[in-house]
Design a protein around this motif. Structure first.
Motif, PDB file in Angstrom:
ATOM      1  N   PRO A  19       0.757  -1.223   0.098  1.00  0.00           N
ATOM      2  CA  PRO A  19       0.016   0.093   0.092  1.00  0.00           C
ATOM      3  C   PRO A  19       0.687   1.399  -0.023  1.00  0.00           C
ATOM      4  N   VAL A  20       1.694   1.174  -0.931  1.00  0.00           N
ATOM      5  CA  VAL A  20       2.796   2.472  -1.038  1.00  0.00           C
ATOM      6  C   VAL A  20       1.924   3.861  -1.054  1.00  0.00           C
ATOM      7  N   THR A  21       0.917   4.020  -1.612  1.00  0.00           N
ATOM      8  CA  THR A  21       0.023   5.426  -1.729  1.00  0.00           C
ATOM      9  C   THR A  21      -0.215   5.732  -0.462  1.00  0.00           C
ATOM     10  N   LEU A  23       0.704   4.316   2.342  1.00  0.00           N
ATOM     11  CA  LEU A  23       1.811   4.906   3.557  1.00  0.00           C
ATOM     12  C   LEU A  23       2.419   6.140   3.320  1.00  0.00           C
ATOM     13  N   LEU A  24       2.656   6.532   1.918  1.00  0.00           N
ATOM     14  CA  LEU A  24       3.136   7.963   1.817  1.00  0.00           C
ATOM     15  C   LEU A  24       2.180   8.871   2.511  1.00  0.00           C
ATOM     16  N   PHE A  25       0.619   8.631   2.404  1.00  0.00           N
ATOM     17  CA  PHE A  25       0.079   9.727   2.789  1.00  0.00           C
ATOM     18  C   PHE A  25      -0.114   9.685   4.269  1.00  0.00           C
ATOM     19  N   VAL A  26       0.096   8.707   4.834  1.00  0.00           N
ATOM     20  CA  VAL A  26       0.228   8.809   6.144  1.00  0.00           C
ATOM     21  C   VAL A  26       1.593   9.083   6.999  1.00  0.00           C
ATOM     22  N   LEU A  27       2.772   9.039   6.349  1.00  0.00           N
ATOM     23  CA  LEU A  27       3.943   9.117   6.654  1.00  0.00           C
ATOM     24  C   LEU A  27       4.151  10.775   6.354  1.00  0.00           C
ATOM     25  N   CYS A  28       3.805  11.249   5.041  1.00  0.00           N
ATOM     26  CA  CYS A  28       4.212  12.552   4.845  1.00  0.00           C
ATOM     27  C   CYS A  28       2.898  13.586   4.931  1.00  0.00           C
ATOM     28  N   ASP A  29       1.852  13.089   4.987  1.00  0.00           N
ATOM     29  CA  ASP A  29       0.850  14.202   5.059  1.00  0.00           C
ATOM     30  C   ASP A  29      -0.034  14.422   6.332  1.00  0.00           C
ATOM     31  N   VAL A  30      -0.173  13.111   7.088  1.00  0.00           N
ATOM     32  CA  VAL A  30      -0.947  13.097   8.409  1.00  0.00           C
ATOM     33  C   VAL A  30       0.362  13.282   9.350  1.00  0.00           C
ATOM     34  N   LEU A  31       1.340  12.422   9.493  1.00  0.00           N
ATOM     35  CA  LEU A  31       2.171  12.375  10.626  1.00  0.00           C
ATOM     36  C   LEU A  31       3.440  13.380  10.429  1.00  0.00           C
ATOM     37  N   ARG A  32       3.666  13.727   9.163  1.00  0.00           N
ATOM     38  CA  ARG A  32       4.824  14.658   8.683  1.00  0.00           C
ATOM     39  C   ARG A  32       6.057  14.082   9.373  1.00  0.00           C
ATOM     40  N   ILE A  33       6.756  13.040   8.434  1.00  0.00           N
ATOM     41  CA  ILE A  33       7.809  12.221   8.856  1.00  0.00           C
ATOM     42  C   ILE A  33       8.978  13.211   9.134  1.00  0.00           C
ATOM     43  N   ASP A  34       8.995  14.375   8.334  1.00  0.00           N
ATOM     44  CA  ASP A  34       9.919  15.537   8.486  1.00  0.00           C
ATOM     45  C   ASP A  34      10.055  16.281   9.343  1.00  0.00           C
ATOM     46  N   ARG A  35       9.570  15.877  10.481  1.00  0.00           N
ATOM     47  CA  ARG A  35       9.699  16.838  11.622  1.00  0.00           C
ATOM     48  C   ARG A  35      10.852  16.442  12.165  1.00  0.00           C
ATOM     49  N   GLY A  36      11.286  17.401  13.322  1.00  0.00           N
ATOM     50  CA  GLY A  36      12.497  16.935  14.328  1.00  0.00           C
ATOM     51  C   GLY A  36      13.684  16.736  13.590  1.00  0.00           C
ATOM     52  N   ASP A  37      14.234  15.540  13.954  1.00  0.00           N
ATOM     53  CA  ASP A  37      15.727  15.281  13.441  1.00  0.00           C
ATOM     54  C   ASP A  37      15.572  14.847  12.005  1.00  0.00           C
ATOM     55  N   PHE A  38      14.692  14.726  11.471  1.00  0.00           N
ATOM     56  CA  PHE A  38      14.385  14.079   9.895  1.00  0.00           C
ATOM     57  C   PHE A  38      13.820  15.098   9.014  1.00  0.00           C
ATOM     58  N   ALA A  39      14.649  16.422   9.096  1.00  0.00           N
ATOM     59  CA  ALA A  39      14.034  17.398   8.148  1.00  0.00           C
ATOM     60  C   ALA A  39      14.284  16.978   6.755  1.00  0.00           C
ATOM     61  N   SER A  40      15.381  16.168   6.582  1.00  0.00           N
ATOM     62  CA  SER A  40      15.786  15.872   5.278  1.00  0.00           C
ATOM     63  C   SER A  40      15.074  14.801   4.574  1.00  0.00           C
ATOM     64  N   VAL A  41      14.248  13.832   5.440  1.00  0.00           N
ATOM     65  CA  VAL A  41      13.550  12.765   5.022  1.00  0.00           C
ATOM     66  C   VAL A  41      12.286  13.233   4.120  1.00  0.00           C
ATOM     67  N   ASP A  42      12.396  13.651   2.829  1.00  0.00           N
ATOM     68  CA  ASP A  42      11.147  14.068   2.217  1.00  0.00           C
ATOM     69  C   ASP A  42      10.312  13.316   1.676  1.00  0.00           C
ATOM     70  N   LEU A  50       9.850   3.316  -0.355  1.00  0.00           N
ATOM     71  CA  LEU A  50       8.767   2.269  -0.583  1.00  0.00           C
ATOM     72  C   LEU A  50       8.506   1.318  -1.818  1.00  0.00           C
ATOM     73  N   THR A  51       8.737   2.225  -2.930  1.00  0.00           N
ATOM     74  CA  THR A  51       8.347   1.722  -4.224  1.00  0.00           C
ATOM     75  C   THR A  51       9.557   0.470  -4.443  1.00  0.00           C
ATOM     76  N   GLU A  52      10.844   0.617  -3.988  1.00  0.00           N
ATOM     77  CA  GLU A  52      11.770  -0.215  -4.228  1.00  0.00           C
ATOM     78  C   GLU A  52      11.466  -1.483  -3.432  1.00  0.00           C
ATOM     79  N   VAL A  53      11.040  -1.355  -1.973  1.00  0.00           N
ATOM     80  CA  VAL A  53      10.719  -2.446  -1.089  1.00  0.00           C
ATOM     81  C   VAL A  53       9.703  -3.098  -1.542  1.00  0.00           C
ATOM     82  N   ALA A  54       8.577  -2.345  -2.128  1.00  0.00           N
ATOM     83  CA  ALA A  54       7.452  -3.026  -2.810  1.00  0.00           C
ATOM     84  C   ALA A  54       7.687  -3.827  -3.637  1.00  0.00           C
ATOM     85  N   ARG A  55       8.374  -3.634  -4.816  1.00  0.00           N
ATOM     86  CA  ARG A  55       9.051  -4.505  -5.632  1.00  0.00           C
ATOM     87  C   ARG A  55       9.511  -5.964  -5.464  1.00  0.00           C
ATOM     88  N   LEU A  56      10.384  -5.626  -4.266  1.00  0.00           N
ATOM     89  CA  LEU A  56      11.180  -6.671  -3.621  1.00  0.00           C
ATOM     90  C   LEU A  56       9.896  -7.791  -2.921  1.00  0.00           C
TER      91      LEU A  56
END
Lengths: 599, 599
Positions: A19-21, A23-42, A50-56
């Motif tokens: 469920p890549v789409t 997961l991205l919505f939750v990580l990036c739009d709902v919970l904002r993964i780029d807060r705090g120490d991980f500002a660079s994780v866009d 996620l796309t790569e691990v999904a393929r695997l």
């Protein structure tokens, strides 16, 4: 066993789709993964991962899922043979560095957020739960050694565990002792003439991945007693006992005095060997301080509990995918009003309201559970960064994530199986295996009854109620914020009602308090479920608001998300009132201890 | 597969114990089996029957339960080999006349009430569900031929089916057609030069006990189409096709052109062959009128639906027995306050409130379900005696007994498995098998979604609401009667609250009515559960009053019964409010019919 259900109803048991789409919505739009120490994780970073691990997961792991169930693991001449293809697939995942995403770069990890590690974990676990558990326990062993190991232990083990070159196990249970760890008998005897080396003697049971042939070595973390140990849990120490003793350069050397004595025949999870482990003079080192083993083991256990909650909803999602695909392709009966497929002899069963009800029940749960688990993972990141309030909240909701999401996950798998009718009962269609595999999640890493006890007897009041009041305050504040009309009416308003039930439940538990602990504990599981529903309702409210922000989801996706959320809020969140009524019912009756006697 | 779990926790997986005392209480004290046509069936008769069948079930059938699961059925050279010992045990039960208790004396039956037949059925099914299904379907075939057969058919088949000298099967499903019987393709061709003989061509799937080696012949009832049949369900006729064609004296003669083509690999019920049946010119006779097959088949189906509800709670009772025995013997942790077993290192887990909660959940369900099912069986007796109101009520509550008791039965089996913790997941302990076997009950004989549809779309309004209003009136009247204080407060009062929810649900469904059938059907499963809870609450109120009558139960048994009842009334009956809220939520959302598309 027949090889093809040529007589069975036509219907697709699809491969797993990550469920890549969402997961991205939750990580990036709902919970904002780029807060705090991980500002660079866009978003691009997350999407690439996620796309790569999904393929695997979809191409390498999912195809082995049924094979692992059918073939199982075999104990041959004292070693476990894993199902065909597992070793090669495991090597491929290790080589990609997928297991060490949030491990420290100095040990070969990627230094990415635990949130992203969890999202990847859902994909790997959803594709093949029995396979993925090998790695899940390894990550826990990594964390325990990182937190409690000596410099030498860290240098030896962490780089080998970070990406699962070696795997780890957790050894607590013994035949006479499961939840009650004070009854542990395995003993550690100092090896004369050595500094800090011991020999272990005892039997451990229910050891997941206790042996296998996926890696060159296995690192067992074992609870045992030193000769001078006090009785009970205060006399437990934690030991590291590798399957092969490392040479001076760290290469696996001589076989250690331990091994799988037998394998359990289980309901599911056949692709993972559940071992009875015999420690017969196995060489071991102390991990952490003497008699402090329980605390060290809980570093591992708490992490595992979150990941078991994840397993529960990951299997529910896999089951949902299978049920939805079946409902779209199985023609049976006609839609109310006009036929949906007038050219065909019947419409797909998805047109029937009761089938849609079952599917939306599953979707409403699974998507809410995903958000709650990743929120928990975010708390792990914050706690690692030194945020003590986040650490306290994580401690509070860990039993909720483990207990609630696995109880509901199993329920959701049952519903998915039900959508298929008779085909759901046929092994070949895959839904039975999903249920049989998921079934263990309410049991292991502490049964859900133990989670409820932990929540009510320890976590609620352990800090004077600070963590629960902070959580209640945050959710109450959120539900009082202004929001677009539909979100206010369909999400905030029911959330406020549920929060009222939560508040009343807390008052009632407080009133039972010390006077009537049996009454409080009789309501523990209901309280866990009540809090679980409120947390899911909170997640759905946040998702509804995030989904409404411009440019986040396209219009069909936004409407689908809101529909699943409304379904959860209107049909499942109101269960808080039932759980409150049960808590208010007070202490359950006693039952006679002797068979035959009636009280 | 390991032969003994020497490493597993100590704990007893006991043999099955038939609930003779509780069955007698329900039959004789609560429901009064000696009413109407059966004044001569007194407590002594019931006790003699149940004691004797309990011995048979416990000593002959229960020991074969796990063996049947492990060994399963094999298809060899076109015939099914049943598990070892099944044939001998089946012969023993047949010889005792146990399968024909309520069959007509002129056909070798005992002429006893269907209620007693059902009580015996619970015992046989609880001991070994896979084994007992051979007989359950036979009884349905007996009833269908008794109701619709010609004199010659009755003379030939009824004496052989009454006590299972021959067994029967029910053939509806085809690969392209399950619930939607209008899609049936199997065809019947008249045999030229004969009077009323046909040849059947087609494939049927999911045929329970479609073949086996327990009896000398098998009688298949098969839905098929005559050459001149109209399309859809109005073109279905019912046929009798025996495995071996009877000679003029009724002895099995030549093999008929039909047989098991393959067996399904199922989640459970391994001791009963689920067959794909190939009809390749099988000789058959019409049963009943041409194109009236569905009505004839429903004679069989309605009976089966009650007996599937029975299977659901019978397995739940078996699971409860295992969980209770384990909780009494597994030492882990300590009771609140003073230890219960100070001499031992730990107390039995039964002392823990959450374990007792799980057990009382199971007991409250199972004992209520027993009463409801036997009440349904009493309605069968009354309907057979010509009571049209009883027949209408039976028709109304048949989907409730089937749907509610199997959904809750599976839930109860899950809880029992949970009580055992890790041991519950190990096949050897038996709880996994019970769940895997019981799992089919929510699926076969019409999925529970179909039961809900039958209830809401057909049964509620089919008679202008007469049956539901009569039932509501009876229960409302009962709950308004004066009763001892505890019964009034703990049973009557919550029953009245639940009846209020039922009334509101009926009003709401009526309001949805013809304008919004999707809303009504979206709430169908919740309405089925709501009505199920109310019926169970009514049964518990009746049991509480019966238990209080002088001389009925001894004091410890009376207190235990009331405790289980109070638990149900206070913690489960309030679920009616949740089901009402879901019904009020209206129509569920639509889901896109095409994969990939979002709504």
């Amino acid at each position: 066993m027949p090889s093809a259900a040529h007589g069975a109803p036509q219907g697709a048991m699809p491969d797993y789709t990550a469920p890549v789409t969402d997961l991205l919505f939750v990580l990036c739009d709902v919970l904002r993964i780029d807060r705090g120490d991980f500002a660079s994780v866009d978003r691009d970073t997350c999407a690439a991962v996620l796309t790569e691990v999904a393929r695997l997961a979809e191409t390498r792991l999912a195809p082995l899922n049924r094979l692992g169930d059918l073939q199982g693991c075999r104990l041959e001449n004292g070693v476990v043979r894993s199902p065909d293809g597992f070793a090669e697939a495991f090597a491929a995942v290790c080589a990609g560095g997928w297991y060490g995403l949030d491990c420290a770069p100095e040990h070969g990890g990627q230094g990415l957020p635990h949130m992203l590690h969890s999202a990847v974990g859902e994909v790997l676990s959803g594709a093949n739960m029995a396979f993925h558990i090998h790695a899940g326990l390894t990550h826990g062993a990594y964390s325990a050694i990182a937190a409690h190991g000596s410099a030498a232990q860290r240098a030896l083990y962490l780089p080998r565990l970070a990406n699962c070159r070696w795997t780890g196990t957790m050894n607590l249970t013994e035949p006479q002792c499961g939840t009650d760890l004070g009854l542990i008998r395995t003993r550690a005897e100092p090896v004369p003439g050595t500094e800090g080396r011991y020999k272990l003697y005892g039997t451990k049971i229910y050891i997941s991945a206790g042996d296998h042939d996926l890696t060159e070595n296995i690192v067992h973390l074992v609870l045992a007693r030193l000769p001078d140990a006090p009785e009970g849990v205060k006399g437990l120490s934690l030991f590291i006992a590798p399957k092969f003793l490392p040479d001076t350069d760290g290469s696996p050397g001589a076989r250690n005095g331990l091994g799988a004595a037998r394998l359990e025949a289980k309901m599911g999870l056949h692709g993972n060997a559940t071992c009875e482990m015999l420690y017969d003079g196995a060489e071991a080192e102390l991990l952490g301080a003497p008699h402090q083993g329980l605390a060290a083991m809980f570093t591992m256990m708490n992490e595992e509990r979150i990941s078991v909650g994840l397993q529960g909803y990951a299997q529910a999602d896999r089951a949902f995918q299978g049920a939805l695909a079946y409902a779209r392709t199985r023609p049976q009966g006609r839609a109310l009003g006009a036929p949906a497929r007038p050219e065909a002899p019947a419409d797909p069963i998805l047109v029937h309201p009761d089938v849609r009800r079952m599917l939306l029940d599953q979707q409403g749960f699974t998507e809410g559970a995903r958000a709650l688990t990743l929120w928990g993972a975010q708390l792990v990141d914050l706690a690692r960064g030194g945020d003590t309030a986040a650490a306290a909240r994580l401690s509070l909701i860990t039993p909720v994530i483990k207990g609630f999401l696995t109880d509901k996950g199993v329920e959701s798998c049952l519903k998915a199986q039900q959508v298929l009718g008779g085909a759901g009962y046929i092994e070949e269609m895959g839904l039975s295996q999903i249920l049989r595999d998921a079934r263990v999640t309410t049991i292991y890493e502490g049964t859900n009854g133990v989670q409820a006890l932990d929540l009510v007897a320890r976590k609620l009041g352990g800090d004077g109620g600070a963590a629960i009041m902070a959580l209640l305050g945050e959710m109450t504040g959120y539900a009082a914020e202004s929001a677009p009309e539909e979100v206010e009416a369909k999400f905030h308003a029911p959330l406020r009602a549920a929060l009222g039930d939560l508040q009343n439940a807390l008052l009632r538990l407080q009133a039972f308090g010390a006077n009537d602990p049996a009454a409080a504990l009789s309501g523990a599981s209901d309280f866990l479920h009540l809090l679980g529903h409120v947390c899911l309702g909170y997640m759905w409210a946040r998702m509804a608001r995030a989904a409404g922000a411009p440019g986040v989801l396209d219009e069909p996706a936004r409407r689908a998300k809101l529909a699943a959320g409304r379904h959860y809020m209107s049909r499942h969140l109101p269960a808080t009132a039932l759980h409150l009524a049960r808590i208010e019912a007070g202490a359950v009756a006693s039952l006679p201890l002797d068979a035959g006697a009636a009280e």
